[in-house]
Design a protein around this motif. Structure first.
Motif, PDB file in Angstrom:
ATOM      1  N   ALA A 166      35.736 115.426  59.855  1.00  0.00           N
ATOM      2  CA  ALA A 166      36.670 114.406  59.393  1.00  0.00           C
ATOM      3  C   ALA A 166      36.016 113.047  59.210  1.00  0.00           C
ATOM      4  CB  ALA A 166      37.840 114.286  60.368  1.00  0.00           C
ATOM      5  N   ASP A 167      34.726 112.930  59.493  1.00  0.00           N
ATOM      6  CA  ASP A 167      34.015 111.671  59.267  1.00  0.00           C
ATOM      7  C   ASP A 167      32.536 111.970  59.072  1.00  0.00           C
ATOM      8  OD1 ASP A 167      32.552 111.480  61.939  1.00  0.00           O
ATOM      9  OD2 ASP A 167      34.624 111.465  62.638  1.00  0.00           O
ATOM     10  N   GLY A 168      31.791 110.964  58.638  1.00  0.00           N
ATOM     11  CA  GLY A 168      30.400 111.172  58.311  1.00  0.00           C
ATOM     12  C   GLY A 168      29.538 111.536  59.500  1.00  0.00           C
ATOM     13  N   ARG A 197      30.352 113.130  62.199  1.00  0.00           N
ATOM     14  CA  ARG A 197      30.592 114.526  62.545  1.00  0.00           C
ATOM     15  C   ARG A 197      29.965 115.457  61.498  1.00  0.00           C
ATOM     16  NH1 ARG A 197      31.084 118.038  66.560  1.00  0.00           N
ATOM     17  NH2 ARG A 197      32.647 119.660  66.207  1.00  0.00           N
ATOM     18  N   ALA A 198      29.994 115.030  60.247  1.00  0.00           N
ATOM     19  CA  ALA A 198      29.402 115.840  59.183  1.00  0.00           C
ATOM     20  C   ALA A 198      27.905 116.028  59.409  1.00  0.00           C
ATOM     21  CB  ALA A 198      29.651 115.194  57.824  1.00  0.00           C
ATOM     22  N   VAL A 199      27.222 114.953  59.805  1.00  0.00           N
ATOM     23  CA  VAL A 199      25.785 115.042  60.076  1.00  0.00           C
ATOM     24  C   VAL A 199      25.518 115.967  61.254  1.00  0.00           C
ATOM     25  CG1 VAL A 199      23.734 113.755  60.784  1.00  0.00           C
ATOM     26  CG2 VAL A 199      25.308 112.763  59.107  1.00  0.00           C
ATOM     27  N   THR A 200      26.288 115.775  62.332  1.00  0.00           N
ATOM     28  CA  THR A 200      26.104 116.603  63.525  1.00  0.00           C
ATOM     29  C   THR A 200      26.350 118.071  63.238  1.00  0.00           C
ATOM     30  OG1 THR A 200      26.773 114.768  64.962  1.00  0.00           O
ATOM     31  CG2 THR A 200      26.888 116.981  65.896  1.00  0.00           C
ATOM     32  N   MET A 201      27.439 118.365  62.525  1.00  0.00           N
ATOM     33  CA  MET A 201      27.779 119.755  62.242  1.00  0.00           C
ATOM     34  C   MET A 201      26.813 120.386  61.249  1.00  0.00           C
ATOM     35  SD  MET A 201      31.920 120.000  62.283  1.00  0.00           S
ATOM     36  CE  MET A 201      31.760 121.790  62.234  1.00  0.00           C
ATOM     37  N   THR A 202      26.310 119.575  60.326  1.00  0.00           N
ATOM     38  CA  THR A 202      25.319 120.104  59.382  1.00  0.00           C
ATOM     39  C   THR A 202      24.082 120.590  60.127  1.00  0.00           C
ATOM     40  OG1 THR A 202      26.056 118.722  57.549  1.00  0.00           O
ATOM     41  CG2 THR A 202      23.792 119.505  57.454  1.00  0.00           C
ATOM     42  N   GLU A 236      26.346 107.295  53.763  1.00  0.00           N
ATOM     43  CA  GLU A 236      25.391 107.242  54.869  1.00  0.00           C
ATOM     44  C   GLU A 236      25.155 108.634  55.432  1.00  0.00           C
ATOM     45  OE1 GLU A 236      22.637 106.184  57.572  1.00  0.00           O
ATOM     46  OE2 GLU A 236      23.391 105.001  55.875  1.00  0.00           O
ATOM     47  N   ALA A 237      26.212 109.443  55.503  1.00  0.00           N
ATOM     48  CA  ALA A 237      26.053 110.818  55.974  1.00  0.00           C
ATOM     49  C   ALA A 237      25.111 111.599  55.050  1.00  0.00           C
ATOM     50  CB  ALA A 237      27.404 111.513  56.056  1.00  0.00           C
TER      51      ALA A 237
END
Length: 239
Positions: A48-50, A52-57, A78-79
């Motif tokens: 739901a945010d950048g 978290r997107a980086v971490t989950m990627t 930034e993500a």
């Protein structure tokens, strides 16, 4: 919804792993519904945010990240920078964009995005875009290519040459004359078949040249080749 069946049968290809990054739960749910009816696409996570997107990627290692731009906290730009900074072997980032936000479009290109999808597009366009990026190809609509050219290299301007750094100079110096010729044709939006016809080579040979160009320049795909060529003065509008 999914693309209409064609009646053709073929051996199943590898499953494309997709991460969804959008701050609206209903939007993510809609994308998941569209994608998960496809036999060759698997949604491996939602963010739901950048941040978290980086971490989950990094945790799930998807093939494609479907990235919204406007999200709370760390935004999608930034993500994208952080995800693509991990190297060309990481996932391709597909940005959700609209034509009236050129600032997002060009910032995302520079951040390393591999493709763009209009938010008013169809489910079939979404599915095809994900498959294209998963194959290692970039995705730029002709309208976006024209904007890239007009913004990165205006007529009468040396197309970014004055701003080219030593790293870009060194990378370009490592290209053979044939590879530089291929880069110019890539920047013009030519397909492998069109390049092959233009320089009288087989498509397999052209594919090898394209791969070498991308590897030598440290680029992920053809989209980034277009950006590199115009930002660094390899080509210019009308040239």
């Amino acid at each position: 919804m999914s693309a209409a069946p064609t009646g053709e049968t073929s051996a199943p290809g590898p499953t494309v792993r997709v991460l969804l990054a959008d701050d609206q739960h209903l939007v993510r749910t809609g994308f998941r519904v569209i994608l998960e009816v496809e036999d060759d696409i698997e949604v491996v996570g939602e963010a739901a945010d950048g941040e978290r997107a980086v971490t989950m990627t990094r945790a799930t290692r998807p093939d494609v990240v479907l990235m919204d731009v406007e999200m709370p906290g760390m935004d999608g730009l930034e993500a994208t920078r952080q995800i693509t900074a991990d190297g060309p072997e990481g996932p391709a980032v597909l940005i959700l964009t609209t034509f009236d936000r050129d600032d997002y479009l060009f910032a995302a290109l520079r951040a390393g995005a591999s493709g763009f999808l209009l938010k008013n597009g169809t489910p079939e366009e979404l599915i095809e875009a994900i498959r294209v990026l998963a194959r290692g190809d970039g995705l730029l609509a002709p309208e976006i290519t024209r904007r890239v050219i007009s913004t990165f290299a205006r007529p009468g301007d040396p197309a970014g040459t004055a701003h080219r750094g030593p790293e870009a100079d060194a990378a370009l110096a490592g290209l053979t004359p044939r590879e530089r010729e291929v880069l110019v044709l890539l920047a013009g939006g030519s397909s492998n078949a069109e390049i092959a016809a233009s320089i009288h080579l087989g498509e397999a040979t052209v594919k090898t040249h394209v791969s070498r160009v991308l590897a030598k320049l440290g680029l992920r795909d053809r989209v980034q080749a277009v950006v590199f060529a115009y930002e660094n003065g390899v080509v210019r509008p009308g040239g």
